[in-house]
Design an enzyme around this catalytic site. Structure first.
Site, PDB file in Angstrom:
ATOM      1  N   HIS A   1       0.821  -1.213   0.000  1.00 37.30           N
ATOM      2  CA  HIS A   1       0.000   0.000   0.000  1.00 37.30           C
ATOM      3  C   HIS A   1       0.855   1.263   0.000  1.00 37.30           C
ATOM      4  CE1 HIS A   1      -4.155  -1.386   0.041  1.00 37.30           C
ATOM      5  NE2 HIS A   1      -3.702  -2.439   0.694  1.00 37.30           N
TER       6      HIS A   1
ATOM      7  N   ASP B   1       2.400   1.910  -3.282  1.00 38.13           N
ATOM      8  CA  ASP B   1       2.685   2.128  -4.710  1.00 38.13           C
ATOM      9  C   ASP B   1       1.842   3.240  -5.309  1.00 38.13           C
ATOM     10  OD1 ASP B   1       0.316   0.628  -4.722  1.00 38.13           O
ATOM     11  OD2 ASP B   1       0.858  -0.478  -6.528  1.00 38.13           O
TER      12      ASP B   1
ATOM     13  N   GLY C   1      -9.221 -13.448  -6.074  1.00 37.93           N
ATOM     14  CA  GLY C   1      -9.538 -12.824  -4.784  1.00 37.93           C
ATOM     15  C   GLY C   1      -8.597 -13.238  -3.683  1.00 37.93           C
TER      16      GLY C   1
ATOM     17  N   SER D   1      -3.117 -11.164  -7.624  1.00 40.83           N
ATOM     18  CA  SER D   1      -3.189 -10.357  -8.850  1.00 40.83           C
ATOM     19  C   SER D   1      -3.641 -11.088 -10.102  1.00 40.83           C
ATOM     20  CB  SER D   1      -1.836  -9.716  -9.142  1.00 40.83           C
ATOM     21  OG  SER D   1      -1.698  -8.591  -8.382  1.00 40.83           O
ATOM     22  N   SER D   2      -4.684 -11.896  -9.960  1.00 41.33           N
ATOM     23  CA  SER D   2      -5.188 -12.576 -11.158  1.00 41.33           C
ATOM     24  C   SER D   2      -5.726 -11.562 -12.166  1.00 41.33           C
ATOM     25  CB  SER D   2      -6.274 -13.582 -10.779  1.00 41.33           C
ATOM     26  OG  SER D   2      -7.301 -12.940 -10.065  1.00 41.33           O
TER      27      SER D   2
ATOM     28  N   GLU E   1      -7.321  -0.468 -15.560  1.00 44.69           N
ATOM     29  CA  GLU E   1      -7.945  -0.813 -14.270  1.00 44.69           C
ATOM     30  C   GLU E   1      -8.527   0.441 -13.594  1.00 44.69           C
ATOM     31  OE1 GLU E   1      -6.710  -4.085 -12.459  1.00 44.69           O
ATOM     32  OE2 GLU E   1      -7.836  -3.716 -10.623  1.00 44.69           O
TER      33      GLU E   1
ATOM     34  N   ASP F   1       1.358  -4.227  -9.436  1.00 44.94           N
ATOM     35  CA  ASP F   1       0.994  -5.547  -9.966  1.00 44.94           C
ATOM     36  C   ASP F   1       1.288  -5.648 -11.460  1.00 44.94           C
ATOM     37  OD1 ASP F   1       0.060  -5.663  -7.420  1.00 44.94           O
ATOM     38  OD2 ASP F   1      -2.064  -5.644  -7.945  1.00 44.94           O
TER      39      ASP F   1
ATOM     40  N   TYR G   1     -10.494  -0.326  -0.697  1.00 46.18           N
ATOM     41  CA  TYR G   1      -9.221   0.024  -1.337  1.00 46.18           C
ATOM     42  C   TYR G   1      -9.204   1.489  -1.802  1.00 46.18           C
ATOM     43  CZ  TYR G   1      -5.125  -0.227  -4.349  1.00 46.18           C
ATOM     44  OH  TYR G   1      -3.899  -0.002  -4.911  1.00 46.18           O
TER      45      TYR G   1
HETATM   46  C1  GLA Z   1      -3.371  -4.158  -4.902  1.00 46.80           C
HETATM   47  C2  GLA Z   1      -3.140  -3.058  -5.928  1.00 46.80           C
HETATM   48  C3  GLA Z   1      -1.683  -2.611  -5.934  1.00 46.80           C
HETATM   49  C4  GLA Z   1      -1.186  -2.291  -4.523  1.00 46.80           C
HETATM   50  C5  GLA Z   1      -1.543  -3.421  -3.559  1.00 46.80           C
HETATM   51  C6  GLA Z   1      -1.203  -3.059  -2.138  1.00 46.80           C
HETATM   52  O1  GLA Z   1      -2.707  -5.331  -5.267  1.00 46.80           O
HETATM   53  O2  GLA Z   1      -3.499  -3.490  -7.221  1.00 46.80           O
HETATM   54  O3  GLA Z   1      -1.512  -1.507  -6.790  1.00 46.80           O
HETATM   55  O4  GLA Z   1      -1.673  -1.058  -4.087  1.00 46.80           O
HETATM   56  O5  GLA Z   1      -2.916  -3.746  -3.625  1.00 46.80           O
HETATM   57  O6  GLA Z   1       0.169  -2.904  -1.992  1.00 46.80           O
END
Ligand code: GLA
Length: 385
Positions: free
Chosen positions: A38, A40, A123, A127-128, A161, A173, A223
């Site tokens: 958290h 980036d 989920g 990062s799918s 996204e 990601d 988020y």
């Molecule tokens: C998700 C988001 C990323 C990042 C992470 C937390 O994966 O897609 O960009 O913010 O959460 O580090």
């Protein structure tokens, strides 16, 4: 899932492609993140690596006058002459978002048939969705000969996204999935987008994952709220300290400055981001010298901050981490967006099965469902296969 099987599905689902276009195959990996969670979207440094679970696609230009996309896991086939948000089949929007971002750059995708298959648990914080975006973007760039660089692909997918899917994610990601190298993690500065590869050398130790099976969806989760809270904290700080370009540069102890007037939530969120800078610096030093014990300690500290300051953990992932700490695992923390998903663990080689068995029993007794153990190898980024 190999080429033969993907081709067979493609021909079955779209029997009337009716011409000789070549089928091409692409795969994009999932990812873990060692540290820098958290941050980036606050100009921080992140240390992700790609892992050997994949989204695989088969793609062929068609003359059907439509984009036709089939998901093996859901069994659904979506056909459309144009790209607009599909609220019933949310998965297809990752592909649409990518087509749309190319269009904004005057790169118009021809109609195609596409089959998508994946074994990245959805989920689970691996990062799918970013892997799907990157696989599609890389494939489109390749089949049209557009020659986008891996970094450009990552940025385009992030925009897809943000703008199309509606999750205001950072760059981590998409960037690691585009640029990853086998056996290495990258240290990516998310402000300058400069990055370095680090070999993951912790001999005698291993990383693995426990999935809480609590599904998170970044779209429904808090988020985007977290991003807004961090942004509002930074705007207040900037009034007094205009020299700062990101929240990441601020010193944690300065957050108490009464004239900055941060509310309690803003202070907590900013505390996580600014302290993460120190944890990350310390982590890089210890990874370089292979000090696994210290690496583990930093993982636990990071988890505590994500849970208490950033409030993106949940009862289940907190429980897994606490139990691992009691059992003297070297380190563990939730990874990714949070609100469920996976815990990343570092421990001495050879202990994971016994440890997992214990955690599984206690977890099932408390929550009534079983967590899952995943082992992985550090993998390359997106590629044609
Ligand atoms: C998700 C988001 C990323 C990042 C992470 C937390 O994966 O897609 O960009 O913010 O959460 O580090």
């Amino acid at each position: 899932m190999d080429q033969k099987e993907l081709s067979r599905i493609l021909d079955n689902v779209f029997p009337n492609s009716g011409h000789k276009e070549k089928v091409r195959f692409f795969s994009a990996p999932g990812r873990i993140n060692i540290i820098g969670e958290h941050v980036d979207y606050a100009g921080g440094i992140v240390l992700p690596a790609a892992i050997d679970v994949f989204i695989k696609i088969a793609i062929r230009k068609n003359q059907a006058g439509k984009f036709r996309i089939h998901s093996v896991s859901s069994g659904e086939t979506i056909e459309s002459e144009s790209v607009s948000y599909d609220s019933e089949h949310s998965w297809v929007n990752y592909a649409y978002g990518v087509i749309e971002e190319f269009r904004k750059l005057r790169h118009i995708a021809v109609f195609f048939d596409l089959v998508i298959w994946g074994n990245i648990p959805q989920g689970a914080g691996l990062s799918s969705s970013a892997a799907f975006e990157v696989a599609v973007a890389f494939a489109l760039s390749e089949i049209h000969g557009w020659k986008f660089s891996r970094e450009e692909i990552a940025l385009l997918c992030q925009r897809a996204e943000n703008n199309f899917v509606g999750v205001n994610c950072g760059i981590m990601d998409q960037f690691i999935i585009s640029t990853a190298k086998k056996d290495s993690c990258i240290a990516l500065n998310t402000q300058s987008l400069k990055y370095e590869f680090y070999e993951m050398l912790l001999e005698g130790y291993e990383f693995y994952l426990i999935d809480s099976k609590v599904k998170h969806s970044l779209k429904d989760s808090a988020y985007n709220d977290r991003r807004n809270e961090v942004e509002s904290a930074f705007q207040k700080i900037k009034k007094h300290r205009p020299e700062f370009t990101t929240l990441y540069q601020v010193e944690p102890e300065d957050l108490e400055n009464p004239s900055w007037n941060l509310n309690e939530i803003e202070k907590k969120r900013a505390r996580h981001v600014t302290q993460e800078r120190y944890r990350t610096g310390w982590m890089i030093q210890n990874l370089k010298i292979g000090n696994a014990k210290e690496v583990g300690k930093i993982l636990f500290e990071c988890h505590k901050s994500l849970s208490n300051n950033y409030e993106v953990s949940c009862e289940e992932t907190d429980f897994i981490v606490e139990e691992l700490e009691k059992e003297n695992a070297l380190g563990a923390r939730m990874i990714g967006g949070g609100f469920g998903g996976c815990v990343l663990i570092l421990d001495i080689n050879g202990r994971k099965d016994i440890l997992f068995e214990k955690i599984k029993n206690r977890y099932s007794a408390k929550f009534g469902n079983e967590p899952k153990l995943y082992t992985f190898r550090i993998s390359d980024g997106v590629k044609e296969f």
